[in-house]
Design an enzyme around this catalytic site. Structure first.
Site, PDB file in Angstrom:
ATOM      1  N   THR A 115      -2.729  -4.251  -1.099  1.00  0.00           N
ATOM      2  CA  THR A 115      -1.734  -4.561  -0.073  1.00  0.00           C
ATOM      3  C   THR A 115      -0.503  -5.257  -0.654  1.00  0.00           C
ATOM      4  O   THR A 115      -0.615  -5.963  -1.676  1.00  0.00           O
ATOM      5  CB  THR A 115      -2.376  -5.475   0.995  1.00  0.00           C
ATOM      6  OG1 THR A 115      -1.370  -5.964   1.859  1.00  0.00           O
ATOM      7  CG2 THR A 115      -3.095  -6.673   0.379  1.00  0.00           C
ATOM      8  N   ASP A 116       0.617  -5.123   0.039  1.00  0.00           N
ATOM      9  CA  ASP A 116       1.822  -5.867  -0.361  1.00  0.00           C
ATOM     10  C   ASP A 116       1.673  -7.366  -0.087  1.00  0.00           C
ATOM     11  O   ASP A 116       2.460  -8.173  -0.578  1.00  0.00           O
ATOM     12  CB  ASP A 116       3.069  -5.307   0.351  1.00  0.00           C
ATOM     13  CG  ASP A 116       2.998  -5.372   1.881  1.00  0.00           C
ATOM     14  OD1 ASP A 116       1.970  -5.817   2.429  1.00  0.00           O
ATOM     15  OD2 ASP A 116       3.994  -4.968   2.528  1.00  0.00           O
ATOM     16  N   GLU A 117       0.656  -7.742   0.697  1.00  0.00           N
ATOM     17  CA  GLU A 117       0.488  -9.170   1.033  1.00  0.00           C
ATOM     18  C   GLU A 117       0.122 -10.017  -0.180  1.00  0.00           C
ATOM     19  O   GLU A 117       0.211 -11.240  -0.117  1.00  0.00           O
ATOM     20  CB  GLU A 117      -0.572  -9.346   2.131  1.00  0.00           C
ATOM     21  CG  GLU A 117      -0.130  -8.732   3.436  1.00  0.00           C
ATOM     22  CD  GLU A 117      -0.932  -9.203   4.643  1.00  0.00           C
ATOM     23  OE1 GLU A 117      -1.597 -10.234   4.567  1.00  0.00           O
ATOM     24  OE2 GLU A 117      -0.872  -8.494   5.662  1.00  0.00           O
ATOM     25  N   TYR A 149      -7.166 -13.646   3.524  1.00  0.00           N
ATOM     26  CA  TYR A 149      -7.265 -12.191   3.299  1.00  0.00           C
ATOM     27  C   TYR A 149      -6.445 -11.793   2.072  1.00  0.00           C
ATOM     28  O   TYR A 149      -6.951 -11.128   1.152  1.00  0.00           O
ATOM     29  CB  TYR A 149      -6.762 -11.414   4.528  1.00  0.00           C
ATOM     30  CG  TYR A 149      -6.385  -9.979   4.225  1.00  0.00           C
ATOM     31  CD1 TYR A 149      -7.367  -9.032   3.934  1.00  0.00           C
ATOM     32  CD2 TYR A 149      -5.042  -9.566   4.209  1.00  0.00           C
ATOM     33  CE1 TYR A 149      -7.018  -7.704   3.632  1.00  0.00           C
ATOM     34  CE2 TYR A 149      -4.693  -8.255   3.913  1.00  0.00           C
ATOM     35  CZ  TYR A 149      -5.681  -7.328   3.623  1.00  0.00           C
ATOM     36  OH  TYR A 149      -5.342  -6.031   3.321  1.00  0.00           O
ATOM     37  N   LYS A 171      -7.598 -10.184  -1.606  1.00  0.00           N
ATOM     38  CA  LYS A 171      -7.102  -8.915  -2.160  1.00  0.00           C
ATOM     39  C   LYS A 171      -6.435  -9.172  -3.527  1.00  0.00           C
ATOM     40  O   LYS A 171      -6.577  -8.369  -4.453  1.00  0.00           O
ATOM     41  CB  LYS A 171      -6.104  -8.256  -1.199  1.00  0.00           C
ATOM     42  CG  LYS A 171      -6.694  -7.751   0.109  1.00  0.00           C
ATOM     43  CD  LYS A 171      -7.731  -6.657  -0.040  1.00  0.00           C
ATOM     44  CE  LYS A 171      -7.165  -5.324  -0.430  1.00  0.00           C
ATOM     45  NZ  LYS A 171      -8.188  -4.235  -0.353  1.00  0.00           N
TER      46      LYS A 171
HETATM   47  P1  NAD Z   1     -10.359  -1.179   8.309  1.00  0.00           P
HETATM   48  O1  NAD Z   1     -10.704  -2.590   8.614  1.00  0.00           O
HETATM   49  O2  NAD Z   1      -9.896  -0.280   9.391  1.00  0.00           O
HETATM   50  O3  NAD Z   1     -11.616  -0.455   7.631  1.00  0.00           O
HETATM   51  C1  NAD Z   1     -12.396  -1.073   6.642  1.00  0.00           C
HETATM   52  C2  NAD Z   1     -13.639  -0.216   6.422  1.00  0.00           C
HETATM   53  O4  NAD Z   1     -14.423  -0.819   5.385  1.00  0.00           O
HETATM   54  C3  NAD Z   1     -14.553  -0.133   7.669  1.00  0.00           C
HETATM   55  O5  NAD Z   1     -14.996   1.186   7.861  1.00  0.00           O
HETATM   56  C4  NAD Z   1     -15.721  -1.050   7.316  1.00  0.00           C
HETATM   57  O6  NAD Z   1     -16.927  -0.683   7.938  1.00  0.00           O
HETATM   58  C5  NAD Z   1     -15.774  -0.883   5.804  1.00  0.00           C
HETATM   59  N1  NAD Z   1     -16.411  -2.035   5.132  1.00  0.00           N
HETATM   60  C6  NAD Z   1     -16.137  -3.348   5.327  1.00  0.00           C
HETATM   61  N2  NAD Z   1     -16.947  -4.093   4.558  1.00  0.00           N
HETATM   62  C7  NAD Z   1     -17.740  -3.242   3.868  1.00  0.00           C
HETATM   63  C8  NAD Z   1     -18.759  -3.416   2.903  1.00  0.00           C
HETATM   64  N3  NAD Z   1     -19.155  -4.638   2.507  1.00  0.00           N
HETATM   65  N4  NAD Z   1     -19.358  -2.323   2.384  1.00  0.00           N
HETATM   66  C9  NAD Z   1     -18.982  -1.073   2.795  1.00  0.00           C
HETATM   67  N5  NAD Z   1     -18.039  -0.846   3.708  1.00  0.00           N
HETATM   68  C10 NAD Z   1     -17.399  -1.919   4.233  1.00  0.00           C
HETATM   69  O7  NAD Z   1      -9.296  -1.255   7.119  1.00  0.00           O
HETATM   70  P2  NAD Z   1      -8.017  -0.354   6.846  1.00  0.00           P
HETATM   71  O8  NAD Z   1      -6.891  -0.862   7.652  1.00  0.00           O
HETATM   72  O9  NAD Z   1      -8.409   1.073   6.910  1.00  0.00           O
HETATM   73  O10 NAD Z   1      -7.727  -0.762   5.326  1.00  0.00           O
HETATM   74  C11 NAD Z   1      -8.331  -0.045   4.252  1.00  0.00           C
HETATM   75  C12 NAD Z   1      -7.880  -0.679   2.944  1.00  0.00           C
HETATM   76  O11 NAD Z   1      -6.467  -0.649   2.854  1.00  0.00           O
HETATM   77  C13 NAD Z   1      -8.282  -2.145   2.791  1.00  0.00           C
HETATM   78  O12 NAD Z   1      -8.660  -2.346   1.445  1.00  0.00           O
HETATM   79  C14 NAD Z   1      -7.013  -2.917   3.126  1.00  0.00           C
HETATM   80  O13 NAD Z   1      -6.980  -4.149   2.425  1.00  0.00           O
HETATM   81  C15 NAD Z   1      -5.955  -1.963   2.598  1.00  0.00           C
HETATM   82  N6  NAD Z   1      -4.649  -2.043   3.264  1.00  0.00           N
HETATM   83  C16 NAD Z   1      -4.550  -1.874   4.626  1.00  0.00           C
HETATM   84  C17 NAD Z   1      -3.289  -1.875   5.221  1.00  0.00           C
HETATM   85  C18 NAD Z   1      -3.108  -1.680   6.700  1.00  0.00           C
HETATM   86  O14 NAD Z   1      -1.979  -1.769   7.181  1.00  0.00           O
HETATM   87  N7  NAD Z   1      -4.147  -1.371   7.470  1.00  0.00           N
HETATM   88  C19 NAD Z   1      -2.146  -2.075   4.424  1.00  0.00           C
HETATM   89  C20 NAD Z   1      -2.296  -2.298   3.055  1.00  0.00           C
HETATM   90  C21 NAD Z   1      -3.552  -2.241   2.476  1.00  0.00           C
HETATM   91  O1  DAU Z   2       1.119  -5.605   4.799  1.00  0.00           O
HETATM   92  C1  DAU Z   2      -0.093  -4.943   4.720  1.00  0.00           C
HETATM   93  C2  DAU Z   2      -1.110  -5.601   5.636  1.00  0.00           C
HETATM   94  O2  DAU Z   2      -0.746  -5.268   6.969  1.00  0.00           O
HETATM   95  C3  DAU Z   2      -2.538  -5.170   5.360  1.00  0.00           C
HETATM   96  O3  DAU Z   2      -2.908  -5.580   4.074  1.00  0.00           O
HETATM   97  C4  DAU Z   2      -3.505  -5.747   6.393  1.00  0.00           C
HETATM   98  O4  DAU Z   2      -4.812  -5.229   6.186  1.00  0.00           O
HETATM   99  C5  DAU Z   2      -3.034  -5.369   7.781  1.00  0.00           C
HETATM  100  O5  DAU Z   2      -3.857  -5.981   8.751  1.00  0.00           O
HETATM  101  C6  DAU Z   2      -1.572  -5.779   7.989  1.00  0.00           C
HETATM  102  O6  DAU Z   2      -1.430  -7.212   8.081  1.00  0.00           O
HETATM  103  P1  DAU Z   2      -0.464  -7.899   9.162  1.00  0.00           P
HETATM  104  O7  DAU Z   2      -0.942  -9.268   9.390  1.00  0.00           O
HETATM  105  O8  DAU Z   2       0.963  -7.687   8.816  1.00  0.00           O
HETATM  106  O9  DAU Z   2      -0.796  -6.915  10.424  1.00  0.00           O
HETATM  107  P2  DAU Z   2      -1.083  -7.223  11.951  1.00  0.00           P
HETATM  108  O10 DAU Z   2      -1.154  -5.902  12.626  1.00  0.00           O
HETATM  109  O11 DAU Z   2      -2.203  -8.171  12.153  1.00  0.00           O
HETATM  110  O12 DAU Z   2       0.256  -7.958  12.417  1.00  0.00           O
HETATM  111  C7  DAU Z   2       1.523  -7.324  12.293  1.00  0.00           C
HETATM  112  C8  DAU Z   2       2.573  -8.311  12.769  1.00  0.00           C
HETATM  113  O13 DAU Z   2       2.412  -8.504  14.203  1.00  0.00           O
HETATM  114  C9  DAU Z   2       2.464  -9.690  12.163  1.00  0.00           C
HETATM  115  O14 DAU Z   2       3.758 -10.250  12.029  1.00  0.00           O
HETATM  116  C10 DAU Z   2       1.677 -10.485  13.210  1.00  0.00           C
HETATM  117  C11 DAU Z   2       2.142  -9.884  14.504  1.00  0.00           C
HETATM  118  N1  DAU Z   2       1.165  -9.889  15.610  1.00  0.00           N
HETATM  119  C12 DAU Z   2      -0.076  -9.410  15.378  1.00  0.00           C
HETATM  120  C13 DAU Z   2      -1.019  -9.384  16.387  1.00  0.00           C
HETATM  121  C14 DAU Z   2      -2.424  -8.871  16.114  1.00  0.00           C
HETATM  122  C15 DAU Z   2       1.548 -10.342  16.881  1.00  0.00           C
HETATM  123  O15 DAU Z   2       2.701 -10.769  17.088  1.00  0.00           O
HETATM  124  N2  DAU Z   2       0.619 -10.308  17.873  1.00  0.00           N
HETATM  125  C16 DAU Z   2      -0.665  -9.856  17.689  1.00  0.00           C
HETATM  126  O16 DAU Z   2      -1.464  -9.877  18.647  1.00  0.00           O
END
Ligand code: NAD
Ligand code: DAU
Length: 336
Positions: free
Chosen positions: A123-125, A150, A154
């Protein structure tokens, strides 16, 4: 023809990736290893079930025996499995350390022992936060400065990946991408939470002043970026992957969704801010463009509209997820 182990393939990005991959690389085999936490849902993969190249294995990436057995059988690992929600990591970081750090290390060790390539989805985080006052973007040279538990978990996993490369010569790549959006995203994340709340007639909670900026990336662009990295990426390299948005804050995102659904701004509810809330993320994806030919192809407004329509058409999916019914079903199926 390759045999790919996908971890976390029942989650949001992983399930989109499996669908993407099976349609573009029909000769390949995929094993999806997923623990089915609250975020894992096999409904996301109904169309993959029964395809000759696809197999699901219920299991935890912190289970060394399962991990070693599956890594041995595959050519390549694409590692998505993680605890992924920042707010949950603020409440309790324990599972984040177990899965994101320990689980990643076990995969790396197995990849080393069986000499397999691994792509790590990050992630960019890990780079921390940018301010609203600059035009800076994160790139591969940005220092790590994670602010949430989180992001710290990562960042630790990224360091482990690179440490296995430098110490053991393990063939690895990493993608650090921005906020994904699209179909099958769990409605705890901002965009699907907003859409589904509004479809249910509920208000949308906006943290703090709502002026937080994210770099929204349509999930198919992310899947294509990973495909390009697997095809052309250099081992030991990190690639930053971003989307098409130019600085859109959360309030602007909500207003777009309200307009698409024909609802008014009285549906916005300002709530207490997230502790340690990162102000802005923005990704410079020029290395991925230069080395891989990557560029995002999905316009934010157009695909936000398509995402809203997907949630409108797939109400049973998100109603099951919100009610927790999908978990009861899989508990019966798999005895969890
Ligand atoms: P998600 O939470 O939707 O899915 C995570 C999946 O991992 C689920 O299916 C869960 O059951 C599985 N999992 C969790 N713990 C596990 C374990 N111990 N063993 C096996 N499986 C397990 O997540 P996502 O949003 O699809 O993100 C996927 C990846 O991308 C993550 O590594 C996250 O850090 C990264 N990422 C997500 C975003 C985003 O915006 N969603 C952005 C940047 C990076
Ligand atoms: O940048 C990549 C990341 O993006 C991933 O690594 C994470 O897995 C993913 O969850 C996401 O993190 P954020 O914290 O940016 O995403 P989230 O959807 O939780 O929140 C997006 C923005 O919206 C953030 O500024 C918080 C705000 N927010 C979120 C929720 C859930 C609200 O204002 N209200 C809400 O209820």
């Amino acid at each position: 023809m390759s045999k790919i182990l996908v971890t976390g393939g029942a989650g949001f990005i992983g399930s989109n990736f499996i669908r993407y991959w099976l349609s573009r690389h029909p000769g390949d085999e995929m094993i999806n290893l997923d623990k089915l936490t609250y975020a894992g849902n096999l409904e996301n993969l109904k169309d993959a079930e029964g395809k000759p190249g696809y197999r699901f294995v219920l299991g935890d990436i912190t289970n060394v025996d399962i991990v070693r057995d599956l890594v041995r059988q595959c050519d390549l690992i694409v590692h998505f499995a993680a605890e992924s929600h920042v707010d949950r990591s603020i409440i309790d970081a324990g599972e984040f350390i177990k899965t994101n750090v320990v689980g990643t290390q076990l995969l790396l060790q197995a990849a080393k022992d069986f000499d397999k390539r691994m792509h790590h989805v990050s992630t960019d985080e890990v780079y921390g936060a940018l301010s609203l006052e600059t035009k800076k973007r994160f790139n591969e040279a940005s220092p790590f400065n994670p602010t949430s538990p989180y992001a710290a978990s990562k960042a630790a996993s990224d360091h482990l990946v690179m440490a296995y490369h430098h110490t053991h010569g393990l063939s690895v790549t990493i993608s650090n991408c921005s906020n994904n959006f699209g179909p099958y995203q769990f409605p705890e994340k901002f965009i699907p939470l907003a859409i589904t709340n509004l479809l249910e007639g509920k208000k949308v909670p906006v943290y703090g002043d709502g002026l937080y900026v994210r770099d929204w990336l349509y999930v198919d662009d992310h899947c294509r970026a990973i495909d390009l990295i697997l095809e052309k990426g250099q081992t030991g390299q990190t690639y930053c992957i971003g989307g098409m948005t130019k600085s859109v804050n959360n309030l602007a995102v909500i207003k777009k969704i309200l307009k698409l659904l024909g609802q008014g701004e009285e549906m916005i509810e300002f709530v207490k801010d997230r502790p340690g809330h990162d102000r802005r993320y923005a990704v410079d994806w020029s290395r991925a463009k230069k080395e891989l030919g990557y560029r995002p192809e999905h316009d934010f407004d157009e695909y936000l509209k398509q995402t809203v329509e997907w949630y409108q058409k797939n109400e049973p999916w998100w109603q099951n997820v919100k009610s927790g019914e999908y978990r009861e079903y899989y508990q019966t199926q798999y005895g969890k």
